[in-house]
Design a protein around this motif. Structure first.
Motif, PDB file in Angstrom:
ATOM      1  N   ILE A 293      10.027  -8.443   2.526  1.00 55.08           N
ATOM      2  CA  ILE A 293       9.339  -7.699   1.466  1.00 55.08           C
ATOM      3  C   ILE A 293       9.694  -6.225   1.525  1.00 55.08           C
ATOM      4  N   ASP A 294       9.890  -5.697   2.741  1.00 56.10           N
ATOM      5  CA  ASP A 294      10.334  -4.311   2.884  1.00 56.10           C
ATOM      6  C   ASP A 294      11.685  -4.111   2.201  1.00 56.10           C
ATOM      7  N   ALA A 297      11.317  -4.264  -1.622  1.00 63.86           N
ATOM      8  CA  ALA A 297      10.721  -3.031  -2.138  1.00 63.86           C
ATOM      9  C   ALA A 297      11.753  -1.919  -2.218  1.00 63.86           C
ATOM     10  N   SER A 306       3.366   0.403   0.655  1.00 69.01           N
ATOM     11  CA  SER A 306       2.000   0.226   0.164  1.00 69.01           C
ATOM     12  C   SER A 306       1.934   0.417  -1.348  1.00 69.01           C
ATOM     13  N   TYR A 309       3.296  -2.732  -2.927  1.00 64.56           N
ATOM     14  CA  TYR A 309       2.295  -3.793  -2.875  1.00 64.56           C
ATOM     15  C   TYR A 309       1.268  -3.627  -3.997  1.00 64.56           C
ATOM     16  N   ARG A 310       0.824  -2.386  -4.183  1.00 62.45           N
ATOM     17  CA  ARG A 310      -0.208  -2.128  -5.197  1.00 62.45           C
ATOM     18  C   ARG A 310       0.317  -2.412  -6.598  1.00 62.45           C
ATOM     19  N   LYS A 313       0.862  -6.227  -7.179  1.00 61.81           N
ATOM     20  CA  LYS A 313      -0.387  -6.964  -7.404  1.00 61.81           C
ATOM     21  C   LYS A 313      -0.958  -6.655  -8.776  1.00 61.81           C
ATOM     22  N   THR A 319      -0.342 -10.520  -4.164  1.00 71.01           N
ATOM     23  CA  THR A 319       0.561  -9.754  -3.312  1.00 71.01           C
ATOM     24  C   THR A 319       1.942 -10.405  -3.293  1.00 71.01           C
ATOM     25  N   PRO A 320       2.981  -9.644  -2.929  1.00 67.21           N
ATOM     26  CA  PRO A 320       4.327 -10.233  -2.844  1.00 67.21           C
ATOM     27  C   PRO A 320       4.398 -11.426  -1.899  1.00 67.21           C
ATOM     28  N   SER A 321       3.711 -11.353  -0.762  1.00 69.61           N
ATOM     29  CA  SER A 321       3.753 -12.463   0.197  1.00 69.61           C
ATOM     30  C   SER A 321       3.082 -13.714  -0.377  1.00 69.61           C
TER      31      SER A 321
END
Length: 328
Positions: A293-294, A297, A306, A309-310, A313, A319-321
């Protein structure tokens, strides 16, 4: 029916054309009540009750030799020029279609057709709005802001007076798909209606390819130099480094004017369009790769995990996960 038999079928005079070639006056297909002026408009609306008794898709050859008067309807219409050319008046604008091209009309587009000549073969493919199922629309809209714009043009939350002209004349695969679909419809066998329904998403997906390849795609021009589609394509390809100022310079616009135009035409600001493209690309990477995910991004342009992620969502509701887990 093979393609040669299809050609003979379409060029043969049907019963209505045998009358219209003599009178040059429009003859109704059914009981004469197909066009009704309703209380909310002065323009006659074609009643859909005549067309969908066999399923959500209805295909017919447009009768030649007489003008089709001004009208509109509550369903989606696709006009395919099988042969020759076709002139239409769409929302008061004269539009010419040539052999192999497709025009997609949203609901409630006022339009009329001058008389077609003998070699002008136009096929009307009409479908109920719900045929654009959310699953199908979602698949297209998640491919980028370009296809998303096309999907929005025929979705429920947009105004219903738009048309899209596809320069599909050089796409041999598209012509093959349509001809196969017409053979199934005009000479039905077992499961022919199912085959037609299966062909439709393939047809629309192929149109997305045409659209991606065609730089002369005609939608209401934003200037004599370019159009909204080209601008969206540029954002889609350069979303990582693109700014409103650089975009305006690329297309010779004033930045404020361009920002307002994008908002008016797409319903989104420039930053929202960039954000949407980043999210679409991130979702694709989460689905199609094993990148962390890092890494996802960073690849789509976020230095702050962060913040990514925001935003993710906010866009997808999870969330991506969780998004990746649900896909698997």
């Amino acid at each position: 029916m093979n393609h040669q038999q299809l050609d003979q079928y379409l060029r043969k005079l049907d019963d209505i054309e045998k009358i219209q070639i003599i009178t040059h006056e429009n003859v109704n297909d059914y009981d004469g009540n197909e066009l009704i002026v309703e209380s909310d408009s002065s323009i006659p609306r074609l009643q859909e009750k005549y067309f969908f008794n066999k399923g959500p898709i209805y295909i017919s050859k447009h009768h030649r030799f007489a003008e089709m008067p001004l009208h509109m309807h509550t369903f989606i219409e696709m006009n395919y020029v099988y042969s020759g050319e076709c002139h239409q008046i769409l929302n008061g604008k004269k539009v010419k279609l040539t052999q192999g091209q497709i025009c997609l009309l949203d609901k409630d587009v006022p339009h009329s057709l001058p008389a077609l000549r003998e070699n002008d073969i136009l096929v009307n493919i009409i479908m109920k709005k719900e045929t654009f199922s959310m699953a199908f629309l979602g698949q297209l809209s998640n491919k980028g802001i370009v296809s998303s714009f096309l999907v929005d043009a025929v979705s429920e939350n947009q105004r219903h007076d738009r048309y899209l002209l596809f320069h599909s004349q050089d796409n041999e695969n598209l012509q093959f798909i349509i001809r196969n679909m017409l053979c199934e419809y005009f000479d039905p066998q077992d499961y022919s209606l199912e085959m037609v329904n299966y062909y439709m998403p393939i047809l629309f997906t192929e149109l997305m390819r045409v659209y991606q390849l065609d730089k002369n795609f005609e939608l209401s021009k934003t200037s004599r130099k370019t159009n909204i589609i080209e601008i969206l394509q540029y954002i889609e390809q350069h979303y990582k480094e693109c700014t409103l100022t650089s975009l305006a310079e690329t297309f010779s616009f004033n930045a404020n004017y361009l920002g307002n135009m994008l908002k008016e035409r797409t319903g989104k600001t420039f930053l929202e369009l960039v954000q949407t493209q980043r999210m679409i690309e991130a979702a694709s990477l989460l689905n199609d790769t094993d990148k962390s995910i890092d890494e996802v991004a960073y690849q789509v342009g976020y230095d702050s995990l962060s913040f990514f992620y925001r935003k993710f969502k906010e866009h997808y509701g999870e969330t991506p996960s969780r998004f990746r887990k649900n896909l698997k």
